[in-house]
Design a protein around this motif. Structure first.
Motif, PDB file in Angstrom:
ATOM      1  N   ILE A   1       0.835  -1.203   0.000  1.00  0.00           N
ATOM      2  CA  ILE A   1       0.000   0.000   0.000  1.00  0.00           C
ATOM      3  C   ILE A   1       0.872   1.256   0.000  1.00  0.00           C
ATOM      4  O   ILE A   1       0.621   2.210  -0.741  1.00  0.00           O
ATOM      5  CB  ILE A   1      -0.969  -0.012   1.199  1.00  0.00           C
ATOM      6  N   VAL A   2       1.918   1.240   0.828  1.00  0.00           N
ATOM      7  CA  VAL A   2       2.830   2.384   0.877  1.00  0.00           C
ATOM      8  C   VAL A   2       3.487   2.593  -0.479  1.00  0.00           C
ATOM      9  O   VAL A   2       3.562   3.727  -0.995  1.00  0.00           O
ATOM     10  CB  VAL A   2       3.892   2.187   1.977  1.00  0.00           C
ATOM     11  N   ILE A   3       3.963   1.500  -1.097  1.00  0.00           N
ATOM     12  CA  ILE A   3       4.611   1.592  -2.411  1.00  0.00           C
ATOM     13  C   ILE A   3       3.619   2.119  -3.449  1.00  0.00           C
ATOM     14  O   ILE A   3       3.945   2.999  -4.266  1.00  0.00           O
ATOM     15  CB  ILE A   3       5.168   0.217  -2.839  1.00  0.00           C
ATOM     16  N   GLY A   4       2.380   1.579  -3.426  1.00  0.00           N
ATOM     17  CA  GLY A   4       1.351   2.032  -4.360  1.00  0.00           C
ATOM     18  C   GLY A   4       1.051   3.513  -4.203  1.00  0.00           C
ATOM     19  O   GLY A   4       0.920   4.244  -5.196  1.00  0.00           O
ATOM     20  N   CYS A   5       0.955   3.969  -2.950  1.00  0.00           N
ATOM     21  CA  CYS A   5       0.695   5.394  -2.696  1.00  0.00           C
ATOM     22  C   CYS A   5       1.838   6.267  -3.213  1.00  0.00           C
ATOM     23  O   CYS A   5       1.603   7.318  -3.829  1.00  0.00           O
ATOM     24  CB  CYS A   5       0.477   5.635  -1.207  1.00  0.00           C
ATOM     25  N   LEU A   6       3.074   5.835  -2.985  1.00  0.00           N
ATOM     26  CA  LEU A   6       4.231   6.601  -3.459  1.00  0.00           C
ATOM     27  C   LEU A   6       4.269   6.666  -4.989  1.00  0.00           C
ATOM     28  O   LEU A   6       4.545   7.721  -5.567  1.00  0.00           O
ATOM     29  CB  LEU A   6       5.526   5.989  -2.919  1.00  0.00           C
ATOM     30  N   LEU A   7       3.959   5.524  -5.632  1.00  0.00           N
ATOM     31  CA  LEU A   7       3.932   5.510  -7.100  1.00  0.00           C
ATOM     32  C   LEU A   7       2.824   6.406  -7.636  1.00  0.00           C
ATOM     33  O   LEU A   7       3.008   7.110  -8.634  1.00  0.00           O
ATOM     34  CB  LEU A   7       3.744   4.064  -7.602  1.00  0.00           C
ATOM     35  N   GLY A   8       1.659   6.369  -6.967  1.00  0.00           N
ATOM     36  CA  GLY A   8       0.554   7.226  -7.384  1.00  0.00           C
ATOM     37  C   GLY A   8       0.898   8.698  -7.254  1.00  0.00           C
ATOM     38  O   GLY A   8       0.603   9.509  -8.146  1.00  0.00           O
TER      39      GLY A   8
ATOM     40  N   LEU B   1      -5.565   2.623  -4.657  1.00  0.00           N
ATOM     41  CA  LEU B   1      -5.135   3.866  -4.011  1.00  0.00           C
ATOM     42  C   LEU B   1      -4.134   4.627  -4.879  1.00  0.00           C
ATOM     43  O   LEU B   1      -4.146   5.860  -4.911  1.00  0.00           O
ATOM     44  CB  LEU B   1      -4.535   3.568  -2.648  1.00  0.00           C
ATOM     45  N   ALA B   2      -3.279   3.895  -5.597  1.00  0.00           N
ATOM     46  CA  ALA B   2      -2.349   4.549  -6.521  1.00  0.00           C
ATOM     47  C   ALA B   2      -3.132   5.315  -7.592  1.00  0.00           C
ATOM     48  O   ALA B   2      -2.799   6.460  -7.930  1.00  0.00           O
ATOM     49  CB  ALA B   2      -1.429   3.520  -7.168  1.00  0.00           C
ATOM     50  N   ALA B   3      -4.203   4.697  -8.112  1.00  0.00           N
ATOM     51  CA  ALA B   3      -5.016   5.344  -9.149  1.00  0.00           C
ATOM     52  C   ALA B   3      -5.719   6.584  -8.602  1.00  0.00           C
ATOM     53  O   ALA B   3      -5.764   7.632  -9.250  1.00  0.00           O
ATOM     54  CB  ALA B   3      -6.038   4.350  -9.700  1.00  0.00           C
ATOM     55  N   LEU B   4      -6.293   6.475  -7.399  1.00  0.00           N
ATOM     56  CA  LEU B   4      -7.000   7.609  -6.799  1.00  0.00           C
ATOM     57  C   LEU B   4      -6.035   8.759  -6.490  1.00  0.00           C
ATOM     58  O   LEU B   4      -6.349   9.936  -6.723  1.00  0.00           O
ATOM     59  CB  LEU B   4      -7.725   7.156  -5.538  1.00  0.00           C
ATOM     60  N   LEU B   5      -4.860   8.419  -5.957  1.00  0.00           N
ATOM     61  CA  LEU B   5      -3.879   9.460  -5.640  1.00  0.00           C
ATOM     62  C   LEU B   5      -3.317  10.107  -6.903  1.00  0.00           C
ATOM     63  O   LEU B   5      -3.022  11.305  -6.910  1.00  0.00           O
ATOM     64  CB  LEU B   5      -2.744   8.870  -4.803  1.00  0.00           C
ATOM     65  N   LEU B   6      -3.166   9.316  -7.952  1.00  0.00           N
ATOM     66  CA  LEU B   6      -2.698   9.870  -9.226  1.00  0.00           C
ATOM     67  C   LEU B   6      -3.651  10.969  -9.708  1.00  0.00           C
ATOM     68  O   LEU B   6      -3.225  12.065 -10.094  1.00  0.00           O
ATOM     69  CB  LEU B   6      -2.596   8.758 -10.267  1.00  0.00           C
ATOM     70  N   GLN B   7      -4.971  10.672  -9.670  1.00  0.00           N
ATOM     71  CA  GLN B   7      -5.965  11.686 -10.047  1.00  0.00           C
ATOM     72  C   GLN B   7      -5.844  12.926  -9.175  1.00  0.00           C
ATOM     73  O   GLN B   7      -5.893  14.057  -9.657  1.00  0.00           O
ATOM     74  CB  GLN B   7      -7.371  11.131  -9.871  1.00  0.00           C
ATOM     75  N   LEU B   8      -5.718  12.686  -7.877  1.00  0.00           N
ATOM     76  CA  LEU B   8      -5.707  13.775  -6.903  1.00  0.00           C
ATOM     77  C   LEU B   8      -4.533  14.721  -7.138  1.00  0.00           C
ATOM     78  O   LEU B   8      -4.697  15.932  -7.234  1.00  0.00           O
ATOM     79  CB  LEU B   8      -5.638  13.180  -5.498  1.00  0.00           C
ATOM     80  N   VAL B   9      -3.336  14.141  -7.241  1.00  0.00           N
ATOM     81  CA  VAL B   9      -2.132  14.963  -7.372  1.00  0.00           C
ATOM     82  C   VAL B   9      -2.070  15.630  -8.742  1.00  0.00           C
ATOM     83  O   VAL B   9      -1.632  16.784  -8.861  1.00  0.00           O
ATOM     84  CB  VAL B   9      -0.871  14.103  -7.134  1.00  0.00           C
ATOM     85  N   ALA B  10      -2.528  14.940  -9.774  1.00  0.00           N
ATOM     86  CA  ALA B  10      -2.463  15.506 -11.126  1.00  0.00           C
ATOM     87  C   ALA B  10      -3.386  16.706 -11.300  1.00  0.00           C
ATOM     88  O   ALA B  10      -3.169  17.537 -12.185  1.00  0.00           O
ATOM     89  CB  ALA B  10      -2.815  14.439 -12.153  1.00  0.00           C
ATOM     90  N   THR B  11      -4.413  16.821 -10.463  1.00  0.00           N
ATOM     91  CA  THR B  11      -5.390  17.903 -10.629  1.00  0.00           C
ATOM     92  C   THR B  11      -5.378  18.912  -9.478  1.00  0.00           C
ATOM     93  O   THR B  11      -6.193  19.822  -9.456  1.00  0.00           O
ATOM     94  CB  THR B  11      -6.808  17.317 -10.762  1.00  0.00           C
ATOM     95  N   GLN B  12      -4.472  18.743  -8.499  1.00  0.00           N
ATOM     96  CA  GLN B  12      -4.439  19.645  -7.336  1.00  0.00           C
ATOM     97  C   GLN B  12      -3.062  20.275  -7.180  1.00  0.00           C
ATOM     98  O   GLN B  12      -2.096  19.860  -7.811  1.00  0.00           O
ATOM     99  CB  GLN B  12      -4.807  18.882  -6.058  1.00  0.00           C
ATOM    100  N   ASP B  13      -2.991  21.240  -6.245  1.00  0.00           N
ATOM    101  CA  ASP B  13      -1.701  21.869  -5.973  1.00  0.00           C
ATOM    102  C   ASP B  13      -1.178  21.443  -4.600  1.00  0.00           C
ATOM    103  O   ASP B  13      -1.792  20.650  -3.899  1.00  0.00           O
ATOM    104  CB  ASP B  13      -1.793  23.395  -6.071  1.00  0.00           C
ATOM    105  N   SER B  14      -0.048  21.990  -4.210  1.00  0.00           N
ATOM    106  CA  SER B  14       0.613  21.566  -2.976  1.00  0.00           C
ATOM    107  C   SER B  14      -0.134  21.991  -1.716  1.00  0.00           C
ATOM    108  O   SER B  14       0.228  21.568  -0.616  1.00  0.00           O
ATOM    109  CB  SER B  14       2.039  22.134  -2.934  1.00  0.00           C
TER     110      SER B  14
END
Length: 413
Positions: free
Chosen positions: A10-17, A204-217
């Motif tokens: 899960i941690v690895i998936g989140c980091l990759l996402g 979770l990697a897929a959800l985080l990918l969407q989140l980071v790609a469309t949001q700011d810091s």
């Protein structure tokens, strides 16, 4: 080759996402961005839909089983009434603390995530008079059970499960087959959850990918604020509130308690599992805190199932945090529903890691908040789970001492 543990995956998936989302955000409006985001949305939605699929039967069976298990101890009337009374009191205080700190420090304020835009459009904040609200709330509580189960009406399902659990307690051995059926249904649902969680790293990697790609810091700063608020409020409940209640009711000093409970609390912190800590909790409560064995053998195992102060506090505060991220300010009616569902949802929540995510989905769905928010909450959940599990276990041990005082006096030692 041996695969890493699920938590490590899960941690690895989140980091990759996070990394993939950061990379996509640098590409601007390139055609590949839209294709990748579409694929990520499909995978993320699949993971969320699988969780929703098992949510209703798991919640129903868990609450029925949690309440029905009181039947085995119905001869200890004073013990279990004192136990449930104390557990309800501390859980109510914990939820009030969660709401209070979320309102005072307001994590997530001013940050409206585009990822939740669809859920925001579908949310209708209702402005009602108090009599209208009470009437609508009562109508929502008591529904046709088959309709409630088919439509996934969480609040009504919780009420139906409570009634069935109480009926099984009163009915006793005549209905042991139904009780066993509910226990087996809960076990089957947990098995399915185990299968679904194998997809958690990818989902979770897929959800985080969407989140980071469309949001700011700004999201990261808001998330850090939320972590500090939750850990601080959970520690306040565990270090101030529970020891004060213990001293007020039993006269046992906090120093003496923490000395006797230290081993169990450390185990809970490391394992993030009330069930895994249970043998240590039983030994510390009986041998170090000198609680009678018959009280320990009832209060501590029951507490590992129904007494989740840290979890209830976290879910109440997280609901307000997610609402602010979605640009929604929950009205008093919705906050009362969160209060009720967070408390009752904790009754049957199994004391194992990661299943807490399902109860978080339960709370969010009860007031129409976006369940996609678990993409934000789960990566930090393991950090928060260590503290809240220790507080959950502490509540069980404090409860044993309180129940012994209220229901039969203390053993010398």
């Amino acid at each position: 080759m041996k695969l890493p543990s699920l938590n490590a995956q899960i941690v690895i998936g989140c980091l990759l996402g996070l990394a993939a989302g950061g990379w996509l955000s640098t590409l601007g409006s390139a055609p590949v961005v839209g294709d990748v985001l579409y694929g990520a949305k499909m995978v993320g939605n699949l993971f969320l839909d699988l969780l929703r699929m098992v949510l209703v039967p798991l919640v129903f069976a868990s609450i029925v089983t949690g309440v029905a298990n009181l039947r085995a101890h119905d001869q200890m009337h004073r013990v279990w009434t004192a136990t449930l009374g104390f557990f309800m009191l501390t859980m109510i205080i914990a939820i009030v603390i969660g709401f209070g700190t979320a309102h005072i420090f307001r994590p997530g304020e001013g940050l409206h995530l585009e990822m939740f835009a669809e859920a925001t459009r579908g949310y209708q904040a209702r402005q009602m008079t108090l009599p209208d609200y009470i009437a609508q709330f009562m109508r929502g509580l008591f529904q046709n059970p088959f309709k409630a189960l088919a439509q996934g009406d969480i609040l009504a399902i919780v009420i139906i499960a409570l009634f069935l659990g109480i009926a099984l307690v009163i009915g006793g051995e005549r209905y042991r087959n139904i009780r066993n059926l509910m226990t087996e249904l809960q076990e089957l649902c947990l098995m399915v959850v185990g299968w679904i969680m194998r997809l958690a790293p990818l989902g979770l990697a897929a959800l985080l990918l969407q989140l980071v790609a469309t949001q700011d810091s700004a999201l990261l700063a808001s998330l850090g604020h939320f972590i500090v608020v939750i850990i601080g409020s959970t520690l306040f409940h565990g270090v101030i509130v529970l020891p004060f209640l213990l001293w007020l009711i039993t006269g046992v000093s906090p120093l003496r308690f923490f000395r006797g409970a230290r081993e169990a609390l450390l185990t809970a912190f490391v394992t993030s599992s009330s069930n895994a800590t249970l043998p240590v909790t039983l030994r510390c409560t009986e041998q170090h805190l000198h609680v009678k064995k018959d009280i320990v053998s009832f209060v501590v195992p029951l507490g590992a199932t129904v007494n989740m102060d840290g979890t209830a506090l976290y879910e109440a505060a997280a609901a307000l945090f997610v609402a602010r991220l979605a640009g929604i300010e929950l009205d008093i009616a919705s906050q009362l529903i969160v209060f009720f569902v967070a408390m009752l949802g904790a009754i049957g929540a199994p004391g194992i890691p990661s299943v807490g995510m399902l109860s978080m989905v339960l709370v969010l769905e009860s007031v129409g908040l976006p369940t996609e928010a678990i993409a934000i909450l789960l990566p930090i959940d393991r950090i928060l789970d260590t503290v809240r599990t220790a507080v959950n276990v502490e509540g069980d041990m404090v409860g044993s001492l309180v129940v012994q005082k209220l229901a039969g006096g203390a053993r010398e030692g």
